[in-house]
Design a protein around this motif. Structure first.
Motif, mmCIF file in Angstrom:
data_model
loop_
_atom_site.group_PDB
_atom_site.id
_atom_site.type_symbol
_atom_site.label_atom_id
_atom_site.label_comp_id
_atom_site.label_asym_id
_atom_site.label_seq_id
_atom_site.Cartn_x
_atom_site.Cartn_y
_atom_site.Cartn_z
ATOM 1 N N UNK A 270 0.925 -1.242 -0.112
ATOM 2 C CA UNK A 270 0.129 0.023 0.076
ATOM 3 C C UNK A 270 0.815 1.279 0.028
ATOM 4 N N UNK A 271 1.851 1.259 0.944
ATOM 5 C CA UNK A 271 2.702 2.420 1.120
ATOM 6 C C UNK A 271 3.421 2.573 -0.183
ATOM 7 N N UNK A 272 4.078 1.571 -0.906
ATOM 8 C CA UNK A 272 4.809 1.670 -2.083
ATOM 9 C C UNK A 272 3.956 2.325 -3.217
ATOM 10 N N UNK A 273 2.757 1.809 -3.220
ATOM 11 C CA UNK A 273 1.934 2.433 -4.513
ATOM 12 C C UNK A 273 1.430 3.844 -4.040
ATOM 13 N N UNK A 274 1.351 4.255 -2.997
ATOM 14 C CA UNK A 274 0.957 5.417 -2.565
ATOM 15 C C UNK A 274 2.294 6.502 -2.890
ATOM 16 N N UNK A 275 3.498 5.932 -2.660
ATOM 17 C CA UNK A 275 4.550 6.798 -2.988
ATOM 18 C C UNK A 275 4.683 6.993 -4.498
#
Ligand code: SAJ
Length: 419
Positions: free
Chosen positions: A177-182
């Motif tokens: 999730x965090x990678x995608x948002x980055x």
């Protein structure tokens, strides 16, 4: 990717504009119909440098639209929640706007959507909101959809610069999730991006504003002490700050805005224990407008003006200099604090509607002027000239604007022990 932004306020609108100008199709969802109409006709409802040009650009390219209709935000790839998380009167967090926004997202999202909460929220709220989506829609956070907390960190007045250049914290319910948002934020952000889990990022955001609030409270307590010892606190702070490891904040009539007065309470709200320091700092800052009232009352007494006959002019209503934002403004707390005691309270602010249109009209026939906001416009006033308009000449400076007491005035400056 298609992005829906829920809540087009001080944060949601600028963020929607940034994504639109980075090439995404953005739809802003906002329940206030008048705001939607205004935006769709190309006019911003908030004042912020550069916002008009950037908004026009986004709308003209067909990348940004506003709506109050839930059907318009169905099946988007990304949902950004930027709603307010205020306090109730008893200082507990009011998460009803957030929950309403999460419900809207739950109803309209699809499998695989990324849900981003930008709002400042109590620790563990992102996980709770993930469970709410699961209840409503049966989708599991981190499995059926992606979810992060990515707190905004911008300062009103510098939003478009800070959105690009500030570093960002992204807290994912899963690493993916965090990678995608980055990747999403990289479309316009030039600052560093740090990934962590959602509860850490919630705490980080609240710690930042609590740090500032507690530091200002310390400066304010120093100012109160300076009155006891007859010291000018601003001189003392300047000298203390020549130490390589000391950086004392600026005392003043109070701490306002949408964040600092509220975030320390959000930080404490889910804790089982109260450790004292953060709460005490809040109380010190909340009492500062009343300390300014004491200065005013003392000055009136010095020249034998009964308060109930006094006409008092508050200069500045905004919570900070060169802003039109009055949320939690200490100037308003000051007005509330004196209005029962004096004959008339007038106000003038170059950016906010007060009782009078000009400074001169407001001061005409008045007994006291109280500077409550550090607007640039107040910095170079010729008080000796302005004083001739007043009935009595009392000047209270709550923001260290007037460096030398003007001749002929009863002058009291907050933190200026010698006067
Ligand atoms: N103030 C003082 N003394 C100081 C500094 C500020 O009395 O030394 C007062 C100001 O006059 C104002 C209040 O504090 O009334 C808050 O002003 P501010 O300039 O400290 O902050 P905000 O509320 O405009 O923005 C803050 C910022 N947070 C930090 O600097 C840690 C901003 O980066 C956040 O994004 C924002 O809160 C937010 O939205 O959370």
């Amino acid at each position: 990717a298609e992005i829906a932004v829920i809540g087009l306020g001080y944060i949601g609108l600028p963020t929607a504009i940034m994504f639109a100008n980075a090439g995404f199709n953005v739809i802003g969802y906002e329940i206030r119909k008048e705001v939607v109409e205004k935006l769709n006709s190309g006019n911003s409802h908030i004042i912020e440098p550069e916002i008009d040009d950037l908004l026009h650009k986004a709308i003209d390219r067909g990348r940004l639209k506003a709506t109050s209709n839930k059907d318009d935000i169905r099946g988007k790839d990304v949902y950004l929640i930027c709603v307010q998380t205020p306090l109730r009167d008893d200082k507990t967090p009011d998460l009803t706007y957030l929950e309403e926004a999460v419900r809207t997202v739950a109803e309209t999202m699809k499998k695989g959507s990324l849900v981003v909460i930008e709002s400042t929220i109590p620790p563990m709220t992102t996980l709770k909101m993930g469970r709410l989506i699961e209840e409503i829609r049966g989708f599991k956070a981190g499995v059926d959809f992606y979810m992060v907390h990515a707190p905004e960190r911008v300062m009103p007045g510098r939003i478009f610069k800070e959105l690009v250049y500030n570093s960002r914290i992204i807290g994912g319910v899963t690493e993916e999730s965090a990678e995608l948002a980055e990747i999403l934020y990289r479309s316009f952000a030039k600052g560093q991006i740090f990934r962590t889990n959602s509860t850490t990022s919630e705490m980080v955001k609240l710690m930042e504003n609590t740090f500032r609030d507690v530091n200002i409270a310390l400066a304010n307590e120093f100012a109160l002490l300076a009155h006891q010892y007859g010291v000018n606190i601003f001189e003392a702070i300047e000298l203390a700050n020549t130490h390589p490891r000391v950086k004392i904040h600026t005392p003043g009539i109070g701490v306002g805005g949408h964040c600092l007065p509220k975030d320390p309470y959000l930080l404490l709200s889910s804790a089982k224990e109260d450790f004292g320091l953060i709460q005490k700092a809040r109380e010190i800052n909340e009492d500062m407008p009343l300390f300014a009232k004491d200065l005013l009352m003392n000055a009136l007494k010095m020249i034998n003006i009964p308060p109930e006959e006094a006409i008092v002019v508050v200069l500045g209503l905004a919570y900070k200099g060169d802003s039109d934002d009055i949320r939690n403004s200490p100037a308003l707390a000051f007005v509330e604090g004196i209005k029962e005691d004096v004959k008339e309270v007038r106000s003038y602010d170059p950016y906010v509607k007060g009782t009078h249109e000009t400074l001169e009209e407001a001061l005409k026939g008045a007994d006291a002027a109280v500077i409550a906001t550090d607007h640039s416009q107040f910095k170079n006033l010729d008080w000796e000239k302005i004083g001739s308009l007043m009935r009595n000449k009392i000047l209270i400076d709550g923001r260290y604007i007037v460096k030398t007491p003007p001749k002929g005035f009863v002058f009291k400056g907050l933190g200026r022990g010698e006067y």
